[in-house]
Motif scaffolding. Sequence first.
Motif, PDB file in Angstrom:
ATOM      1  N   LEU A 154       8.743  -2.749 -16.088  1.00  0.00           N
ATOM      2  CA  LEU A 154       8.687  -1.485 -15.368  1.00  0.00           C
ATOM      3  C   LEU A 154       7.589  -0.591 -15.932  1.00  0.00           C
ATOM      4  N   ILE A 188       4.165   0.569 -14.017  1.00  0.00           N
ATOM      5  CA  ILE A 188       3.843   1.989 -13.837  1.00  0.00           C
ATOM      6  C   ILE A 188       2.425   2.282 -14.319  1.00  0.00           C
ATOM      7  N   LEU A 214      -0.088   0.857 -11.840  1.00  0.00           N
ATOM      8  CA  LEU A 214      -0.190   1.654 -10.624  1.00  0.00           C
ATOM      9  C   LEU A 214      -0.915   2.974 -10.890  1.00  0.00           C
ATOM     10  N   LEU A 253       5.288   7.782  -7.296  1.00  0.00           N
ATOM     11  CA  LEU A 253       5.262   7.130  -8.604  1.00  0.00           C
ATOM     12  C   LEU A 253       5.918   7.999  -9.672  1.00  0.00           C
ATOM     13  N   ILE A 287       9.710   7.885  -9.289  1.00  0.00           N
ATOM     14  CA  ILE A 287      10.281   6.640  -9.818  1.00  0.00           C
ATOM     15  C   ILE A 287      10.300   6.683 -11.346  1.00  0.00           C
ATOM     16  N   SER A 288       9.206   7.136 -11.947  1.00  0.00           N
ATOM     17  CA  SER A 288       9.084   7.145 -13.412  1.00  0.00           C
ATOM     18  C   SER A 288      10.112   8.050 -14.076  1.00  0.00           C
ATOM     19  N   LYS A 330      14.296   0.545  -9.540  1.00  0.00           N
ATOM     20  CA  LYS A 330      12.975   1.123  -9.756  1.00  0.00           C
ATOM     21  C   LYS A 330      11.884   0.075  -9.597  1.00  0.00           C
ATOM     22  N   LEU A 340       8.710   0.041  -7.077  1.00  0.00           N
ATOM     23  CA  LEU A 340       7.330  -0.019  -7.575  1.00  0.00           C
ATOM     24  C   LEU A 340       6.552  -1.152  -6.907  1.00  0.00           C
ATOM     25  N   SER A 374       3.210  -0.740  -4.822  1.00  0.00           N
ATOM     26  CA  SER A 374       2.028  -1.522  -5.171  1.00  0.00           C
ATOM     27  C   SER A 374       1.431  -2.198  -3.946  1.00  0.00           C
ATOM     28  N   ASN A 377       8.550   6.029   0.063  1.00  0.00           N
ATOM     29  CA  ASN A 377       7.156   5.573   0.036  1.00  0.00           C
ATOM     30  C   ASN A 377       6.579   5.806   1.432  1.00  0.00           C
TER      31      ASN A 377
END
Length: 569
Positions: A300, A304, A307, A397, A400-401, A411, A415, A419, A465
């Motif tokens: 993960l 991150i 991305l 992003l 999610i983080s 998560k 991601l 992506s 998204n």
Amino acid sequence: MNSAALQIMDITSLKAVLAELRQIILPSRFEKAQQPEPGTIQIGLRTLKGLIWLEISWQADAPRLVQISPPSRSGSESTLAQQVQHGLNQIALVEIKQKGFERVVEFRFAKRPGSPVYRSLIIELMGRHSNLLLLDNEDKIITLGRQVRDHQSRVRPLGTGDNYVPPPRLQGIEPSSKETFHRWKARLSLIPMSLKQALQETYQGISPSLALQLAGEESKTAQRFLSLSVLKLSEDQWHYIYNRWRDWLTKLENESLYLYFDGPTPFRFWSVKSNNSRTSEDMSLSLGKYYRRLIHSKMLNQLIKELEYKLKRIKANEEKHLSEQETLLSRTSESKSLQDKANLILSQPSPNSELIVRAQKLYNKAKKIKRSSPIIKERICYHKNRLKSIEESYSFLEEISTSKWESDTEKFERLIELSVELEDYQASSTTKNQSRKRKLQRKKTPPSPLSLKAPSGLEVLIGRNHRQNEWISLQKARSGDIWFHVQECPGSHVILKASNGLAEEADIQMAADLAAFFSRAKGNRRVPVLMVATDHLQRVPGATPGTVRHRDGTVCWGEPLRGLKHINV
């Protein structure tokens, strides 16, 4: 529990897992194989109690053989998974072999219990030399996880069709609980070195984590103990570690091992204190969850960062294109001055042919610049819209983080979706066939936005998204639904499904709060939110998915903190 580092599966944990697996999966029938990621394969074995899944990994940082919960379908089309599927299809697992302190396991398969061995699955858990090999009944390699070429190893190259050769024998002495204290101490103190070095170089199967467990119950104290020279240890210290050594070996030989998530290492399979809490579920399954959780967390964080780098690069590229177009637009003001120059040339009393040609060229250049102005403005608008969309990607992003209410698995899936979406920003470098193929793949998997219940029971959909934003706002929306989005700020689209019933004030407030929370303005106390009937939304032609324009909107106020409470309910 200290979960900062990933603990390697050593001989103690391997023996404990194998002892348990023999009770669970012998006999069983091979049923499924899939490879969800490089260096890892998952196999399903059918027992009388149901399908048991094992995860086998030969990744250098986490080689392992563990039981896992039923996984999602992923990687069954990989070459290795298909070869294992074909080689073991519907045959029975009849024996699990492992010798001494070697971290090499052999799963023996036969066409039916009692028949001769037909296939063998060899699992070598040896750090960076770990591997997985499928052998036929003559011990020839059918397929393997990692080819070992001649230039990589002159001792034991491995390839398809080769005869299987076991790894070199372990150096050192096999530990035994029958060894006397004086003989044990003499062997360890033969050469002046640290206690840790002496244990690992003298005996087989002593991993760094096991050495820590032998040295004490607390990590820092155990590390200091292991760093002491064998020549400086007192007699009491020798007896202390010898007693722990004997206790470990006795439990190992009697297979009275249990999984504990305490002590100087993230996990261990033996404890001097009998009152220590141990896991209540299967050890192999608990260990599988431990590895999956930390590996997911590691993947993960890596994804991150990837991305973030990709978004930064795409944004810089768009800003460069925008700057170029703005520079071109600034030059369009030259059109009038060029035309004035041409007029000045032709206004001379008797211009010759050369002056007329020059004036004509200036007129043509002025016309060309003038005609380019609308096109340049359109390009500027295009790049600005793409930059807005990139800012929304940053928002997704970031959400999610920082999310604390989702599992790492959820998560990770989000991601991956993000992506894939970022590939759309690089469409200029993608062939039409690749773009068409990607669109077809996406059609097979419908978006899965977050769905919550409003106080009146109406559904609230939240796009997380670009694709989900587009789907809930333009495709899934029905007449009567209400669209929410933070004013002049990147964030998620929120749809209140008022087409299914009468929306109450509390429903509208909840949707506004959620729109505020799922935006880059979530750090503010109150946030202005646009509320628009979905009938008044329109997709912006040529823009990225999820880009809409609207009319007849109303501004309401949302509070991000209240939005978070709605999620945690």
